[in-house]
Design a protein around this motif. Structure first.
Motif, PDB file in Angstrom:
ATOM      1  N   UNK A  89      35.312  32.383  47.695  1.00 56.96           N
ATOM      2  CA  UNK A  89      35.034  33.588  48.471  1.00 56.96           C
ATOM      3  C   UNK A  89      33.546  33.891  48.502  1.00 56.96           C
ATOM      4  N   UNK A  90      32.831  33.477  47.476  1.00 56.87           N
ATOM      5  CA  UNK A  90      31.371  33.558  47.427  1.00 56.87           C
ATOM      6  C   UNK A  90      30.852  32.300  46.765  1.00 56.87           C
ATOM      7  N   UNK A  91      29.621  31.936  47.086  1.00 56.20           N
ATOM      8  CA  UNK A  91      29.012  30.773  46.451  1.00 56.20           C
ATOM      9  C   UNK A  91      27.502  30.975  46.355  1.00 56.20           C
ATOM     10  N   UNK A  92      26.905  30.250  45.427  1.00 49.86           N
ATOM     11  CA  UNK A  92      25.455  30.330  45.264  1.00 49.86           C
ATOM     12  C   UNK A  92      24.776  29.769  46.504  1.00 49.86           C
ATOM     13  N   UNK A  93      23.760  30.470  46.998  1.00 51.76           N
ATOM     14  CA  UNK A  93      23.080  30.029  48.213  1.00 51.76           C
ATOM     15  C   UNK A  93      22.008  29.008  47.876  1.00 51.76           C
ATOM     16  N   UNK A  94      21.547  28.302  48.907  1.00 48.10           N
ATOM     17  CA  UNK A  94      20.518  27.275  48.710  1.00 48.10           C
ATOM     18  C   UNK A  94      19.173  27.908  48.385  1.00 48.10           C
ATOM     19  N   UNK A  95      19.039  29.211  48.625  1.00 48.71           N
ATOM     20  CA  UNK A  95      17.788  29.913  48.319  1.00 48.71           C
ATOM     21  C   UNK A  95      17.845  30.562  46.939  1.00 48.71           C
ATOM     22  N   UNK A  96      18.728  30.062  46.099  1.00 52.19           N
ATOM     23  CA  UNK A  96      18.824  30.492  44.709  1.00 52.19           C
ATOM     24  C   UNK A  96      19.252  31.953  44.559  1.00 52.19           C
ATOM     25  N   UNK A  97      20.028  32.450  45.501  1.00 54.87           N
ATOM     26  CA  UNK A  97      20.648  33.761  45.353  1.00 54.87           C
ATOM     27  C   UNK A  97      22.057  33.511  44.830  1.00 54.87           C
ATOM     28  N   UNK A  98      22.287  33.801  43.566  1.00 54.18           N
ATOM     29  CA  UNK A  98      23.543  33.447  42.916  1.00 54.18           C
ATOM     30  C   UNK A  98      24.636  34.464  43.216  1.00 54.18           C
ATOM     31  N   UNK A  99      25.860  34.074  42.902  1.00 56.93           N
ATOM     32  CA  UNK A  99      26.998  34.979  43.062  1.00 56.93           C
ATOM     33  C   UNK A  99      26.803  36.215  42.195  1.00 56.93           C
ATOM     34  N   UNK A 139      33.512  41.611  52.347  1.00 50.77           N
ATOM     35  CA  UNK A 139      34.547  40.753  52.916  1.00 50.77           C
ATOM     36  C   UNK A 139      35.319  40.012  51.821  1.00 50.77           C
ATOM     37  N   UNK A 140      34.594  39.534  50.810  1.00 50.80           N
ATOM     38  CA  UNK A 140      35.254  38.797  49.726  1.00 50.80           C
ATOM     39  C   UNK A 140      36.214  39.690  48.956  1.00 50.80           C
ATOM     40  N   UNK A 141      35.797  40.923  48.650  1.00 54.33           N
ATOM     41  CA  UNK A 141      36.666  41.829  47.897  1.00 54.33           C
ATOM     42  C   UNK A 141      37.854  42.290  48.743  1.00 54.33           C
ATOM     43  N   UNK A 142      37.660  42.422  50.038  1.00 55.57           N
ATOM     44  CA  UNK A 142      38.803  42.758  50.903  1.00 55.57           C
ATOM     45  C   UNK A 142      39.832  41.627  50.893  1.00 55.57           C
ATOM     46  N   UNK A 143      39.354  40.388  50.818  1.00 58.75           N
ATOM     47  CA  UNK A 143      40.278  39.256  50.705  1.00 58.75           C
ATOM     48  C   UNK A 143      40.999  39.296  49.364  1.00 58.75           C
ATOM     49  N   UNK A 144      40.270  39.630  48.301  1.00 55.70           N
ATOM     50  CA  UNK A 144      40.911  39.799  46.995  1.00 55.70           C
ATOM     51  C   UNK A 144      41.944  40.921  47.060  1.00 55.70           C
ATOM     52  N   UNK A 145      41.634  41.962  47.826  1.00 58.41           N
ATOM     53  CA  UNK A 145      42.556  43.083  47.957  1.00 58.41           C
ATOM     54  C   UNK A 145      43.900  42.691  48.535  1.00 58.41           C
ATOM     55  N   UNK A 146      43.941  41.639  49.352  1.00 52.74           N
ATOM     56  CA  UNK A 146      45.209  41.167  49.903  1.00 52.74           C
ATOM     57  C   UNK A 146      46.128  40.663  48.798  1.00 52.74           C
ATOM     58  N   UNK A 147      45.548  40.263  47.667  1.00 53.84           N
ATOM     59  CA  UNK A 147      46.335  39.787  46.526  1.00 53.84           C
ATOM     60  C   UNK A 147      46.586  40.884  45.501  1.00 53.84           C
ATOM     61  N   UNK A 148      45.660  41.835  45.402  1.00 59.26           N
ATOM     62  CA  UNK A 148      45.742  42.835  44.341  1.00 59.26           C
ATOM     63  C   UNK A 148      46.321  44.171  44.794  1.00 59.26           C
ATOM     64  N   UNK A 149      46.074  44.539  46.040  1.00 61.31           N
ATOM     65  CA  UNK A 149      46.599  45.823  46.521  1.00 61.31           C
ATOM     66  C   UNK A 149      47.984  45.581  47.095  1.00 61.31           C
ATOM     67  N   UNK A 150      48.931  45.385  46.218  1.00 62.90           N
ATOM     68  CA  UNK A 150      50.322  45.085  46.589  1.00 62.90           C
ATOM     69  C   UNK A 150      51.247  45.844  45.639  1.00 62.90           C
TER      70      UNK A 150
END
Length: 351
Positions: A89-99, A139-150
């Motif tokens: 859902x997230x990944x470290x960018x090539x410009x060294x901006x980490x998760x 966006x990533x947390x909203x995707x997590x919400x599809x699994x957790x907000x149930x």
């Protein structure tokens, strides 16, 4: 006399030459300064630690720092980053901006209601960079919400009900408590009156259902503050995409508002993005309750896994239900409520 005139003319000539030399020197200095500014611009974000260094300092420093800055325990913060990274859902960018860095940006923004400029100064990034990565986390947390907000305990009675003689058997079919709340909103001037609630505040009407573990099992955002609660409920139950769940209370909204100060100073996103911010914060709240049941005391060291999304025919995802809003239905519901009250009163002595 001639000698005096000659000396005067010579002096004037020397003064003119001196003025020309001074002017030439000033022009050269001005040109050099202009080239220096053009070739070597002064960086704006060069104060203190860079974003990744700041995150490392927070996570490896005093545990209180992570709680104060990001509203999360260190181990909860790491577990969240690991879950987002492992599920792509997230990944470290090539410009060294980490998760870890982008999650820190989001937590600082929603946890303290900080503006993008303050977050950018803290992480030493431009406002554009902060805005881009914060949206990715939402966006990533909203995707997590599809699994957790149930809904939970769909196949059995919740222990809060089954183990309490005051609740069982009258509420054995209860899966949680439903309530609405007003969240501050930022909308264009032409829509402001539609979003103004009965207290005169510009807001959106948010409907939510919470289970007895204080976890959100349903969240419905986007309605104008002027909309009646019954109308929001009817639309939520009729919306096939909302997954309304069929079959503790206002304090849950109080807890989430206390944790995420952004609800008091909502930034100027579009109404749709403001709704996503609310949903992402609810998903994060459920994650915290799952990983850290006692909030600030991390006791469960088991690795967090996202449960699968189960979509079965005829269960809580069905949209075939319709809420009867007629007067007869209201009277019938009142009769059921009175019957429960009478039964509970008669059984007050344990009979």
């Amino acid at each position: 006399m001639d000698d005096n005139n000659g000396r005067t003319e010579g002096s004037d000539s020397d003064n003119s030459d001196n003025l020309l030399e001074v002017r030439d020197i000033l022009n050269v200095t001005r040109i050099l300064r202009s080239r220096r500014r053009r070739n070597h611009p002064r960086p704006q974000h060069n104060i203190g630690l860079r974003g990744h260094e700041y995150i490392i300092g927070i996570l490896n420093g005093h545990p209180r720092n992570c709680k104060d800055m990001f509203q999360l325990e260190v181990r909860t913060f790491r577990a969240l980053c690991e879950a987002l990274r492992n599920h792509n859902l997230l990944r470290d960018s090539i410009r060294e901006v980490t998760v870890e860095e982008v999650v820190g940006m989001f937590c600082l923004l929603v946890g303290h209601g900080s503006v993008h400029r303050v977050v950018g100064d803290r992480f030493q990034h431009s406002i554009e960079t902060i805005n881009k990565y914060v949206r990715r986390v939402i966006k990533a947390l909203c995707e997590v919400g599809r699994h957790l907000i149930v809904p939970t305990h769909r196949d059995s009675v919740h222990p809060y009900i089954s183990t309490n003689c005051r609740n069982y058997p009258w509420f054995k079919g209860c899966i949680g408590a439903m309530d609405g709340t007003m969240m501050k909103a930022v909308v264009p001037a032409e829509l402001r009156e539609a979003y103004r609630n009965r207290l005169g505040r510009v807001s959106q009407n948010v409907l939510a259902i919470v289970d007895f573990d204080m976890k959100f099992i349903f969240i419905y955002t986007g309605w104008e503050g002027s909309a009646h609660d019954a109308r929001v409920l009817h639309h939520a139950a009729s919306d096939s995409q909302a997954r309304f769940p069929w079959p503790p209370e206002e304090r849950t909204f109080g807890v989430i508002k206390e944790r995420f100060k952004i609800f008091e100073v909502m930034p100027g996103y579009s109404v749709g993005w403001q709704g996503l911010i609310i949903t992402s914060c609810c998903a994060l709240r459920n994650f915290i309750r799952t990983v850290t049941p006692d909030d600030w005391i991390f006791e469960n060291s088991s690795r967090f896994q996202l449960p699968p999304i189960e979509l079965e025919d005829g269960d809580w995802t069905s949209s075939s239900h319709n809420i009867d809003m007629t007067t007869e239905a209201s009277h019938a519901m009142a009769a059921i409520r009175d019957e429960i009250v009478i039964s509970m009163w008669e059984a007050r002595d344990g009979n």
